[in-house]
Design an enzyme around this catalytic site. Structure first.
Site, PDB file in Angstrom:
ATOM      1  N   SER A   1     -21.287  31.665 -21.772  1.00 39.97           N
ATOM      2  CA  SER A   1     -21.923  30.364 -21.620  1.00 39.97           C
ATOM      3  C   SER A   1     -22.846  30.500 -20.415  1.00 39.97           C
ATOM      4  O   SER A   1     -22.399  30.781 -19.298  1.00 39.97           O
ATOM      5  CB  SER A   1     -20.883  29.260 -21.375  1.00 39.97           C
ATOM      6  OG  SER A   1     -21.512  28.010 -21.195  1.00 39.97           O
ATOM      7  N   SER A   2     -24.137  30.345 -20.646  1.00 40.70           N
ATOM      8  CA  SER A   2     -25.131  30.624 -19.602  1.00 40.70           C
ATOM      9  C   SER A   2     -24.996  29.687 -18.413  1.00 40.70           C
ATOM     10  O   SER A   2     -24.392  28.612 -18.498  1.00 40.70           O
ATOM     11  CB  SER A   2     -26.544  30.524 -20.183  1.00 40.70           C
ATOM     12  OG  SER A   2     -26.710  31.402 -21.263  1.00 40.70           O
ATOM     13  N   GLN A   3     -25.580  30.091 -17.290  1.00 37.77           N
ATOM     14  CA  GLN A   3     -25.585  29.253 -16.096  1.00 37.77           C
ATOM     15  C   GLN A   3     -26.328  27.956 -16.387  1.00 37.77           C
ATOM     16  O   GLN A   3     -27.442  27.968 -16.911  1.00 37.77           O
ATOM     17  CB  GLN A   3     -26.257  29.999 -14.949  1.00 37.77           C
ATOM     18  CG  GLN A   3     -26.248  29.238 -13.633  1.00 37.77           C
ATOM     19  CD  GLN A   3     -26.920  30.016 -12.514  1.00 37.77           C
ATOM     20  OE1 GLN A   3     -27.440  31.104 -12.726  1.00 37.77           O
ATOM     21  NE2 GLN A   3     -26.927  29.452 -11.323  1.00 37.77           N
TER      22      GLN A   3
END
Length: 379
Positions: free
Chosen positions: A65-67
């Site tokens: 889950s990306s920043q």
């Protein structure tokens, strides 16, 4: 725990550090990120940090889950409007698709594709649990897009891409926009691009870093683990022969302090210089890991044969050369820093990118890919 307050705090933190549109902020306030990372403590789900969710057989991260900060940046670059049809390359946890569904509204459509069946299954479950079963998640190589639902108004990739896949350009509407983490000889930038006559042109560019695309459309970057414990890895933009770099790194270095008239933030220096080296130095490299007791980190430099020179921020900027040719490489690295400084310290945000089909001549910065030729220019 009051998850709404957690989301409010996360969005408030983002808006202090960067511009976030009202539409994207509203989506982040509405969509509960913790439902998409159920194996993570809920309070950790609302930190501005990426969350790794899958490793490969060698222990390397391949899905996450990306920043939230870069997600907000890319969603604003994408400029989604209610009713839009959106294709996402890389399903991840499903969280970004949920944000897209909020932005497109009930009249829009979101399709997310991923190469791994287990990732697709989990993303579907997360979206259903969040009350968004209408988001379509498909298992296939993202390079193929999803022609069954084309044309799309917007396309976004949440995985690092080496080239613009022909299928993506074909499946976008005439006035469509794509946003992808595009590889520029080993450095990634988030490029928002639209058609401009016979080619594609960037509308905005921002620094970023994503796990690379896998499968037949993977790029040329080579990452070699030099040492497992403590971990040290060498990344090259394309395959080439190097020598015993680890032995060089363990040898006493030659140091050159590079003086700049005005101080710059370490982040700006690392990002700006990495991009400069990628575009101007064919021997450039990146090293991550624990080096000489200095802790874990990442830096850029030049590698040639058994010698290497790397940049370090230690109050001042230092070019540190290792190996028989380390002093020479350190001097050349310092010269690159001075050239970057004299050019006004250009960064990704000032870059303009064009993507052409076929070769391009007579332009100073050109990167030939499999399907496109990238032409770059600092504004």
């Amino acid at each position: 725990m009051d998850f709404a307050k957690q989301r409010e705090a996360m969005v408030a933190q983002l808006r202090k550090r960067q511009d976030v549109s009202e539409a994207v902020a509203a989506a982040m306030l509405a969509v509960p990120r913790h439902l998409f990372v159920p194996d993570v403590a809920p309070e950790d789900a609302y930190r501005d940090e990426p969350i790794v969710t899958k490793l490969d057989a060698q222990g390397r991260p391949i899905s996450s889950s990306s920043q939230p900060a870069i997600m907000a940046t890319m969603l604003d670059q994408l400029a989604v409007e209610p009713g839009h049809r959106v294709l996402e390359i890389g399903a991840g946890t499903g969280y970004n698709a949920a944000l897209l569904a909020h932005l497109t509204g009930p009249e829009g459509r979101v399709v997310s594709v991923d190469i791994d069946e287990d990732i697709v299954t989990r993303a579907r479950a997360h979206l259903s649990g969040a009350g968004l079963p209408q988001v379509e998640v498909v298992c296939r190589d993202g390079a193929c897009g999803h022609p069954e639902r084309a044309p799309y108004d917007r396309l976004i990739a949440t995985v690092g891409v080496w080239d613009l896949a022909p299928a993506w350009l074909e499946q976008l509407s005439a006035d469509g926009r794509l946003v992808v983490p595009l590889d520029l000889r080993g450095v990634q930038v988030s490029a928002a691009m639209e058609r401009a006559g016979d080619h594609w042109a960037s509308r905005s560019v921002a620094p970023c870093g994503f796990m690379r695309m896998r499968g037949p459309f993977a790029g040329t970057e080579v990452v070699t683990v030099l040492r497992q414990d403590p971990h040290v890895a060498l990344a090259l933009p394309e395959p080439r022969e190097v020598g015993d770099v680890l032995s060089a790194l363990e040898a006493a270095p030659t140091e050159i302090t590079v003086k700049m008239e005005e101080a710059a933030s370490p982040f700006a220096v690392v990002m700006g210089l990495s991009l400069w080296l990628a575009l101007h130095e064919p021997r450039w490299c990146a090293v991550t890991g624990k080096l000489s007791g200095r802790g874990y980190g990442a830096t850029a430099g030049i590698v040639e044969g058994d010698s290497i020179a790397l940049l370090f921020m230690e109050g001042a900027l230092v070019a540190r050369g290792h190996g028989a040719g380390g002093a020479k490489l350190a001097a050349e690295l310092a010269a690159h820093v001075k050239a970057w400084d004299e050019a006004g310290r250009p960064e990704a945000g000032g870059l303009r990118i064009e993507a052409h089909q076929g070769p391009v001549s007579g332009r100073p910065l050109v990167i030939a890919k499999r399907h496109t030729t990238l032409v770059l220019d600092y504004g």
